[in-house]
Design a protein around this motif. Structure first.
Motif, mmCIF file in Angstrom:
data_model
loop_
_atom_site.group_PDB
_atom_site.id
_atom_site.type_symbol
_atom_site.label_atom_id
_atom_site.label_comp_id
_atom_site.label_asym_id
_atom_site.label_seq_id
_atom_site.Cartn_x
_atom_site.Cartn_y
_atom_site.Cartn_z
ATOM 1 N N LYS A 24 -7.308 -0.430 -1.941
ATOM 2 C CA LYS A 24 -7.145 0.430 -3.116
ATOM 3 C C LYS A 24 -8.492 0.909 -3.654
ATOM 4 O O LYS A 24 -8.664 2.080 -3.990
ATOM 5 C CB LYS A 24 -6.390 -0.326 -4.208
ATOM 6 C CG LYS A 24 -4.921 -0.593 -3.890
ATOM 7 C CD LYS A 24 -4.254 -1.378 -5.021
ATOM 8 C CE LYS A 24 -2.785 -1.629 -4.751
ATOM 9 N NZ LYS A 24 -2.144 -2.420 -5.847
ATOM 10 N N ILE A 77 -5.647 -5.993 -0.080
ATOM 11 C CA ILE A 77 -4.989 -4.915 -0.827
ATOM 12 C C ILE A 77 -5.946 -4.346 -1.872
ATOM 13 O O ILE A 77 -6.065 -3.125 -2.028
ATOM 14 C CB ILE A 77 -3.687 -5.440 -1.474
ATOM 15 C CG1 ILE A 77 -2.636 -5.723 -0.396
ATOM 16 C CG2 ILE A 77 -3.155 -4.445 -2.504
ATOM 17 C CD1 ILE A 77 -1.428 -6.490 -0.895
ATOM 18 N N GLU A 78 -6.642 -5.229 -2.575
ATOM 19 C CA GLU A 78 -7.625 -4.777 -3.568
ATOM 20 C C GLU A 78 -8.703 -3.919 -2.914
ATOM 21 O O GLU A 78 -9.090 -2.867 -3.447
ATOM 22 C CB GLU A 78 -8.272 -5.987 -4.251
ATOM 23 C CG GLU A 78 -7.382 -6.718 -5.234
ATOM 24 C CD GLU A 78 -8.101 -7.900 -5.868
ATOM 25 O OE1 GLU A 78 -9.359 -7.923 -5.844
ATOM 26 O OE2 GLU A 78 -7.416 -8.809 -6.382
ATOM 27 N N PHE A 137 -9.942 3.586 -1.306
ATOM 28 C CA PHE A 137 -8.926 4.487 -0.763
ATOM 29 C C PHE A 137 -9.481 5.868 -0.434
ATOM 30 O O PHE A 137 -9.266 6.397 0.664
ATOM 31 C CB PHE A 137 -7.758 4.613 -1.746
ATOM 32 C CG PHE A 137 -6.615 5.427 -1.210
ATOM 33 C CD1 PHE A 137 -5.860 4.969 -0.146
ATOM 34 C CD2 PHE A 137 -6.294 6.650 -1.771
ATOM 35 C CE1 PHE A 137 -4.807 5.711 0.354
ATOM 36 C CE2 PHE A 137 -5.240 7.402 -1.288
ATOM 37 C CZ PHE A 137 -4.491 6.936 -0.217
ATOM 38 N N PHE A 182 1.837 1.829 -3.466
ATOM 39 C CA PHE A 182 0.646 2.287 -4.197
ATOM 40 C C PHE A 182 0.406 3.778 -3.972
ATOM 41 O O PHE A 182 0.161 4.531 -4.921
ATOM 42 C CB PHE A 182 -0.573 1.482 -3.731
ATOM 43 C CG PHE A 182 -1.896 2.096 -4.078
ATOM 44 C CD1 PHE A 182 -2.408 2.018 -5.365
ATOM 45 C CD2 PHE A 182 -2.640 2.752 -3.100
ATOM 46 C CE1 PHE A 182 -3.642 2.598 -5.685
ATOM 47 C CE2 PHE A 182 -3.870 3.326 -3.408
ATOM 48 C CZ PHE A 182 -4.365 3.251 -4.706
ATOM 49 N N ILE A 183 0.504 4.228 -2.730
ATOM 50 C CA ILE A 183 0.284 5.642 -2.422
ATOM 51 C C ILE A 183 1.385 6.495 -3.053
ATOM 52 O O ILE A 183 1.109 7.539 -3.675
ATOM 53 C CB ILE A 183 0.235 5.860 -0.897
ATOM 54 C CG1 ILE A 183 -1.011 5.186 -0.307
ATOM 55 C CG2 ILE A 183 0.242 7.349 -0.559
ATOM 56 C CD1 ILE A 183 -1.058 5.193 1.213
ATOM 57 N N ASN A 190 0.776 6.531 -6.968
ATOM 58 C CA ASN A 190 -0.464 7.107 -7.484
ATOM 59 C C ASN A 190 -0.780 8.501 -6.963
ATOM 60 O O ASN A 190 -1.704 9.146 -7.467
ATOM 61 C CB ASN A 190 -1.631 6.171 -7.164
ATOM 62 C CG ASN A 190 -1.614 4.901 -7.981
ATOM 63 O OD1 ASN A 190 -2.121 4.829 -9.091
ATOM 64 N ND2 ASN A 190 -0.972 3.865 -7.430
ATOM 65 N N HIS A 191 -0.040 8.955 -5.959
ATOM 66 C CA HIS A 191 -0.279 10.291 -5.408
ATOM 67 C C HIS A 191 1.013 11.100 -5.351
ATOM 68 O O HIS A 191 1.195 11.937 -4.484
ATOM 69 C CB HIS A 191 -0.914 10.170 -4.019
ATOM 70 C CG HIS A 191 -2.259 9.518 -4.038
ATOM 71 N ND1 HIS A 191 -3.437 10.233 -4.150
ATOM 72 C CD2 HIS A 191 -2.613 8.207 -3.998
ATOM 73 C CE1 HIS A 191 -4.462 9.389 -4.157
ATOM 74 N NE2 HIS A 191 -3.991 8.163 -4.071
ATOM 75 N N ILE A 204 0.831 -1.204 0.000
ATOM 76 C CA ILE A 204 0.000 0.000 0.000
ATOM 77 C C ILE A 204 0.865 1.254 0.000
ATOM 78 O O ILE A 204 0.524 2.265 -0.636
ATOM 79 C CB ILE A 204 -0.967 -0.005 1.199
ATOM 80 C CG1 ILE A 204 -1.988 -1.123 1.047
ATOM 81 C CG2 ILE A 204 -1.667 1.344 1.333
ATOM 82 C CD1 ILE A 204 -2.838 -1.060 -0.218
#
Length: 451
Positions: free
Chosen positions: A322, A318-319, A325, A80-81, A84-85, A77
């Motif tokens: 996300k 995890i899915e 979120f 991912f953050i 994507n951010h 995660i």
């Protein structure tokens, strides 16, 4: 919530930052590992009585496994953050999410059960019930909010106290963890009185009145979303969902493995339930079944399937994180990550139903819950009436009882509430064996001297 403002290296207590090769969040993990509260988990019941001949999980091994799962969730995660951010994050935040979120979740998972008393949930029930059953004598001694803490006692709030409270003669700030790690275990960030007044319908609460100011400082440090200030109610920190998912994954699956090792459930039932869950995510289970052909040991077969199932549930959590979120950041998600998955998966629902019917209501589990309840209740009954008496009114038996209380748990100059919390600290911190031994001695069942 602003992703740049939901983490901090600020700690409880007078503990200035120092230059070190480890990050602040790695240091949290290490502090927990070496703490006495964590070590005591090795002799606290997870689900089953702790037999000598067959290894089953205790609170310590459970916490270690939850921490392993949590590190995986946090690392994925975090990436991912960060990815994507990227445009929203400072350089410091990019570094945190890429390299340290996994450490935070691992540390939080490691200490998520440190507030749980001996004998699992029956220990919690015994502490709450003690005050409920003695309401006429005890309630007038406390404020409404203090009384709500006592009659609703539970381990989540006690974990914050264990980790952040300064015991008599010890350093300020308890274990001195970062606000980020402490916020990550606050599953129910509200006062107990909010539940009693029907303002919210959460099952539990997150901090005692004695630790209220500490929790408000933590909430401010990580910018929790505040819903109400009288009583105080906050939205969950986003990281809590990952800690909760790691815990849910482990106890849902590993309790099945323990029950199998103890012969409570059959190999066929356990394997079929796990295979059904694997098949629900990947209809082609040929590789899994081919692997099982090569394993003849029943315990190894179940262990292999357990690992496959845990991996599948990590991926699903995890899915869910996300997919939800934005809702999580707003504090608006109303169910756990594994709950979201369970709602649409009959195989996981069947595992849960089977566990309730065959495991959690098994005679051995019910027996230890009953015994544990009585032990914890009687220990409180031995100490609390004596500690609440003025010093000049204490009889010889009161003085003898209080000699058994270690000094770090005695708050003679404190309020009645603080005196009682000191006793609860002592009793709730006991291991199963120590609580049982002390109970037998004060009841005169075992008489003798041990060193």
């Amino acid at each position: 919530m602003n992703l740049n403002q939901i983490f901090t290296s600020q700690r409880t207590g007078n503990n200035p930052n120092t230059v070190a090769s480890r990050t602040d969040f790695q240091r949290d993990f290490d502090r927990i590992i070496f703490s006495s509260a964590f070590r005591r988990l090795q002799n606290k019941t997870q689900v089953f009585p702790l037999p000598g001949s067959v290894f089953v999980h205790n609170r310590l091994t459970h916490s270690l496994e939850v921490s392993s799962v949590g590190r995986s969730l946090g690392s994925v995660i975090g990436e991912f953050i960060a990815e994507n951010h990227q445009s929203d994050l400072t350089e410091e935040s990019q570094n945190f999410y890429n390299h340290n979120l996994g450490n935070v979740i691992a540390a939080a998972c490691l200490c998520h059960d440190v507030g749980n008393p001996a004998f699992g949930h029956s220990g919690e029930d015994a502490i709450a019930s003690y005050f409920d059953k003695n309401e006429n004598d005890l309630k007038p001694k406390f404020s409404e909010k203090e009384w709500a803490d006592l009659v609703n006692f539970e381990g989540n709030a006690n974990a914050i106290r264990v980790l952040a409270h300064q015991q008599q003669g010890k350093d300020l700030g308890g274990t001195q963890l970062t606000f980020t790690t402490l916020a990550s275990i606050a599953k129910y960030p509200c006062e107990a009185i909010a539940k009693k007044r029907g303002i919210i319908h959460r099952k539990k609460f997150g901090f005692f009145q004695n630790e209220k100011e500490t929790f408000l400082e933590i909430a401010k440090g990580v910018n929790l979303i505040q819903e109400n200030d009288e009583p105080y109610i906050f939205k969950r920190h986003p990281f809590v969902w990952l800690v909760e998912a790691a815990d849910d994954i482990c106890y849902n699956i590993i309790d099945m493995e323990d029950a199998h090792r103890l012969g409570i459930i059959s190999s066929a039932d356990c394997e079929n339930l796990f295979l059904d869950l694997i098949a629900s995510e990947n209809q082609d289970t040929k590789k899994v079944k081919d692997k099982l052909v090569a394993i003849s040991n029943d315990n190894e077969r179940v262990s292999y399937l357990r690992a496959k199932v845990i991996n599948a549930l990590i991926n699903k959590s995890i899915e869910s994180f996300k997919a939800n979120f934005d809702t999580i950041l707003k504090g608006q998600l109303d169910k756990g990550l594994l709950d979201i998955y369970r709602d649409g998966n009959k195989a996981l629902q069947e595992i849960e139903s089977y566990s309730i019917a065959k495991i959690y209501n098994h005679k051995a589990v019910v027996e230890i819950e009953n015994a544990g309840y009585n032990v914890m209740y009687e220990l409180l009954n031995h100490f609390i009436p004596s500690i609440l008496k003025p010093k000049d009114d204490r009889k010889s038996y009161d003085k003898m009882a209080l000699k058994l209380l270690p000094l770090q748990f005695v708050y003679e100059e404190g309020s009645d509430y603080q005196k009682v919390l000191g006793v609860i600290d002592f009793v709730s911190g006991m291991t199963d064996n120590y609580a049982t031994d002390l109970y037998r001695k004060i009841k005169g069942i075992d008489i003798g001297m041990t060193m």
